[in-house]
Design a protein around this motif. Structure first.
Motif, mmCIF file in Angstrom:
data_model
loop_
_atom_site.group_PDB
_atom_site.id
_atom_site.type_symbol
_atom_site.label_atom_id
_atom_site.label_comp_id
_atom_site.label_asym_id
_atom_site.label_seq_id
_atom_site.Cartn_x
_atom_site.Cartn_y
_atom_site.Cartn_z
ATOM 1 N N PHE A 156 0.862 -1.186 0.000
ATOM 2 C CA PHE A 156 0.000 0.000 0.000
ATOM 3 C C PHE A 156 0.894 1.230 0.000
ATOM 4 O O PHE A 156 2.066 1.171 0.388
ATOM 5 N N SER A 157 0.363 2.347 -0.439
ATOM 6 C CA SER A 157 1.140 3.575 -0.533
ATOM 7 C C SER A 157 1.114 4.343 0.784
ATOM 8 O O SER A 157 0.120 4.318 1.508
ATOM 9 N N GLY A 158 2.214 5.016 1.071
ATOM 10 C CA GLY A 158 2.269 5.879 2.242
ATOM 11 C C GLY A 158 2.216 5.127 3.555
ATOM 12 O O GLY A 158 2.617 3.967 3.655
ATOM 13 N N GLY A 159 1.688 5.809 4.572
ATOM 14 C CA GLY A 159 1.562 5.212 5.890
ATOM 15 C C GLY A 159 0.116 5.170 6.337
ATOM 16 O O GLY A 159 -0.723 5.927 5.848
ATOM 17 N N VAL A 160 -0.178 4.287 7.278
ATOM 18 C CA VAL A 160 -1.530 4.112 7.793
ATOM 19 C C VAL A 160 -1.496 4.141 9.318
ATOM 20 O O VAL A 160 -0.728 3.395 9.937
ATOM 21 N N ASP A 161 -2.310 5.010 9.908
ATOM 22 C CA ASP A 161 -2.426 5.064 11.366
ATOM 23 C C ASP A 161 -3.591 4.195 11.810
ATOM 24 O O ASP A 161 -4.713 4.363 11.349
ATOM 25 N N ASP A 162 -3.319 3.271 12.712
ATOM 26 C CA ASP A 162 -4.347 2.375 13.219
ATOM 27 C C ASP A 162 -4.165 2.195 14.716
ATOM 28 O O ASP A 162 -3.155 1.636 15.163
ATOM 29 N N LYS A 163 -5.112 2.713 15.463
ATOM 30 C CA LYS A 163 -5.092 2.591 16.921
ATOM 31 C C LYS A 163 -3.794 3.122 17.520
ATOM 32 O O LYS A 163 -3.181 2.506 18.399
ATOM 33 N N GLY A 164 -3.372 4.268 16.996
ATOM 34 C CA GLY A 164 -2.188 4.916 17.532
ATOM 35 C C GLY A 164 -0.869 4.386 17.016
ATOM 36 O O GLY A 164 0.195 4.840 17.448
ATOM 37 N N ILE A 165 -0.915 3.439 16.090
ATOM 38 C CA ILE A 165 0.305 2.860 15.541
ATOM 39 C C ILE A 165 0.424 3.239 14.073
ATOM 40 O O ILE A 165 -0.537 3.146 13.315
ATOM 41 N N ARG A 166 1.610 3.681 13.678
ATOM 42 C CA ARG A 166 1.871 4.048 12.289
ATOM 43 C C ARG A 166 2.425 2.840 11.539
ATOM 44 O O ARG A 166 3.463 2.282 11.909
ATOM 45 N N HIS A 167 1.712 2.428 10.472
ATOM 46 C CA HIS A 167 2.128 1.268 9.691
ATOM 47 C C HIS A 167 2.621 1.700 8.316
ATOM 48 O O HIS A 167 2.024 2.568 7.673
ATOM 49 N N THR A 168 3.696 1.077 7.850
ATOM 50 C CA THR A 168 4.212 1.283 6.501
ATOM 51 C C THR A 168 4.519 -0.080 5.891
ATOM 52 O O THR A 168 4.636 -1.085 6.596
ATOM 53 N N GLU A 169 4.649 -0.101 4.568
ATOM 54 C CA GLU A 169 5.038 -1.340 3.892
ATOM 55 C C GLU A 169 6.351 -1.876 4.458
ATOM 56 O O GLU A 169 6.467 -3.060 4.796
ATOM 57 N N GLN A 170 7.343 -0.995 4.527
ATOM 58 C CA GLN A 170 8.662 -1.425 4.965
ATOM 59 C C GLN A 170 8.620 -1.973 6.384
ATOM 60 O O GLN A 170 9.257 -2.984 6.687
ATOM 61 N N GLY A 171 7.835 -1.340 7.249
ATOM 62 C CA GLY A 171 7.741 -1.799 8.627
ATOM 63 C C GLY A 171 7.062 -3.152 8.746
ATOM 64 O O GLY A 171 7.496 -4.005 9.533
ATOM 65 N N MET A 172 6.009 -3.370 7.955
ATOM 66 C CA MET A 172 5.268 -4.619 8.052
ATOM 67 C C MET A 172 5.948 -5.764 7.309
ATOM 68 O O MET A 172 5.819 -6.934 7.683
ATOM 69 N N ASN A 173 6.689 -5.432 6.237
ATOM 70 C CA ASN A 173 7.365 -6.470 5.455
ATOM 71 C C ASN A 173 8.804 -6.711 5.896
ATOM 72 O O ASN A 173 9.409 -7.723 5.532
ATOM 73 N N SER A 174 9.371 -5.753 6.613
ATOM 74 C CA SER A 174 10.755 -5.838 7.109
ATOM 75 C C SER A 174 11.805 -5.732 6.008
ATOM 76 O O SER A 174 12.910 -6.252 6.145
ATOM 77 N N PHE A 175 11.450 -5.063 4.911
ATOM 78 C CA PHE A 175 12.436 -4.748 3.877
ATOM 79 C C PHE A 175 11.860 -3.612 3.024
ATOM 80 O O PHE A 175 10.666 -3.333 3.078
ATOM 81 N N PRO A 176 12.697 -2.920 2.229
ATOM 82 C CA PRO A 176 12.240 -1.764 1.451
ATOM 83 C C PRO A 176 11.120 -2.098 0.475
ATOM 84 O O PRO A 176 11.063 -3.210 -0.085
#
Length: 367
Positions: free
Chosen positions: A273-293
């Protein structure tokens, strides 16, 4: 096929200066480049004024539905033939109906090919697209005297491509969840089936009603493990199409939680997904959830390390992965979006004989 003729083909692999030299030179007859380089060439337009307009050009555009309405396409026309004064402004183009709202940012830059007043004698445009929009047809097609609408000057249909073996028929095994439930329930209730075999056939999802992500996650994982993972020589992959970036984040979490709970080690997921997503006070990004760029997603998904890709808009168009066999749709698909999304499955592979779609949201007749 022209590579053997020295100098005839000029592939622009560096920068706009290389494109400028290719256009100025006499040797290169076929120039391969990206649309985005033309705005930079415009900066040096005075060097080309006396040379380029005296030549004739055939501009071949791939994916006409998504690259021909932006400023870059306008700049291409200025460089190769038109003067700045001949060009429409974007406001004029919008008033004339040549610019339409894009499905997403990726299509903002594209949709039809030439933003100009009238034809230019030295320029011919040829555009290819699998999903022509009305304005694309108006720009490139010919008016039908009977209907008054615009038809493509040449058509190679999906049906013909399927018959000739260039793509697969993604609708052959398209199934809504309601239909699948009825089919599998009939198998489960048939006394001729042994209980053990029946359980394997229905893969535990018959009794579930997919009202929340946790239940859908179970359905997806168990269906994939029971039916999909053995396809394409055991290399088959799946895509989960979600309704929003937040849905993609929560699907990733739900799928991973269920996989971990069951102790499965043969199934791993990625999210896009593009950009970042805030969910319940947590910021999610592709790189953070996949653990690579993010740039590594297509390549990583092509390996044996990952089997399921969860997407929100991203990779629903233009994504080419022949190992993609199954799609789980949890998003309303309308018009061209339906064609573009389901067509991710149609790429052929030597071991790929079919595809499968499990749709939670749409009706068969609509698709």
């Amino acid at each position: 096929q022209f590579e053997h003729v020295r100098g005839v083909v000029q592939r622009i692999e560096k920068d706009a200066d290389q494109l400028l030299e290719a256009l100025k030179g006499e040797q290169a007859q076929i120039v391969i480049t990206t649309l985005q380089k033309f705005p930079f060439v415009l900066q040096k337009i005075e060097e080309l004024r006396e040379t380029l307009p005296n030549r004739r050009y055939a501009v071949i555009v791939d994916e006409a539905h998504s690259s021909q309405t932006g400023e870059a396409a306008k700049d291409l026309k200025v460089v190769l033939g038109a003067t700045e004064e001949q060009e429409m402004t974007r406001a004029e183009a919008e008033d004339a109906g040549f610019v339409t709202d894009a499905i997403d940012e990726a299509e903002e830059a594209v949709a039809k090919a030439v933003l100009g007043r009238g034809k230019q004698a030295n320029l011919s445009f040829f555009a290819f697209t699998a999903t022509p929009k009305a304005k694309t047809l108006e720009m490139f097609g010919t008016r039908n005297p009977v209907t008054g609408l615009f038809d493509p000057f040449h058509l190679y249909t999906m049906r013909q491509a399927i018959e000739e073996g260039f793509i697969l028929d993604v609708l052959q095994y398209y199934t809504t969840y309601k239909t699948l439930w009825r089919i599998e329930k009939a198998i489960r209730d048939d006394p001729r089936y042994e209980p053990g075999k029946a359980r394997r056939a229905i893969a535990r999802f018959v009794s579930l009603h997919p009202t929340n992500l946790a239940q859908k996650a179970e359905i997806i994982v168990e269906h994939f493990r029971a039916h999909t993972r053995t396809k394409i020589g055991g290399q088959a992959k799946a895509m989960v199409v979600t309704a929003s970036r937040l849905h993609a984040v929560r699907y990733k979490e739900a799928l991973d939680q269920y996989i971990a709970k069951q102790g499965y080690t043969d199934l791993h997921t990625l999210v896009a997904f593009s950009g970042g997503v805030d969910d319940k006070g947590i910021r999610h990004t592709e790189q953070g959830m996949n653990s690579f760029p993010s740039s590594e997603i297509p390549e990583r998904f092509g390996t044996g390390d990952y089997q399921v890709l969860i997407v929100a808009e991203k990779f629903q168009t233009g994504f080419d992965q022949p190992l993609l066999h199954t799609m789980y749709v949890d998003k309303v698909l309308l018009g061209l979006a339906a064609v573009q999304t389901l067509s991710r499955l149609n790429r052929i592979h030597p071991l790929k004989t079919d595809t499968f779609v499990l749709d939670f949201r749409n009706e068969t007749d609509d698709i």
